[in-house]
Write a protein that holds these residues in place. Structure first.
Motif: not given
Length: 82
Positions: A44, A69, A73
């Motif tokens: 991330s 993010r 991830s």
């Protein structure tokens, strides 16, 4: 035959069976994907201390960028991390 898909290649998880808090959701998703906090931090591009703060519930608000993010991830849509 074992599932050979990588965690990021797996189908997105349904948010129906996830805990209510952001900290618990991220922890649960990370565990389901067999990721360590360090793995999630690297994927991330968030610091390990930030991942720790998020999962411990110390940090309750995430920007759209950070939420995206983490979601990417963890292999989920950003809305799952609401």
């Amino acid at each position: 035959m074992a599932n050979s898909k990588k965690p990021q290649d797996q189908e997105p998880l349904n948010d129906e069976n996830l805990p209510n808090t952001l900290a618990q959701r991220i922890y649960c998703l990370r565990e389901r994907r067999n990721l360590t906090r360090l793995d999630l931090s690297r994927r991330s591009h968030l610091s390990l201390s930030r991942i720790d703060a998020i999962e411990s519930g110390e940090e309750l608000w995430l920007s759209f960028t950070d939420r995206a993010r983490l979601a990417r991830s963890l292999g989920v849509l950003p809305g799952v991390l609401q």
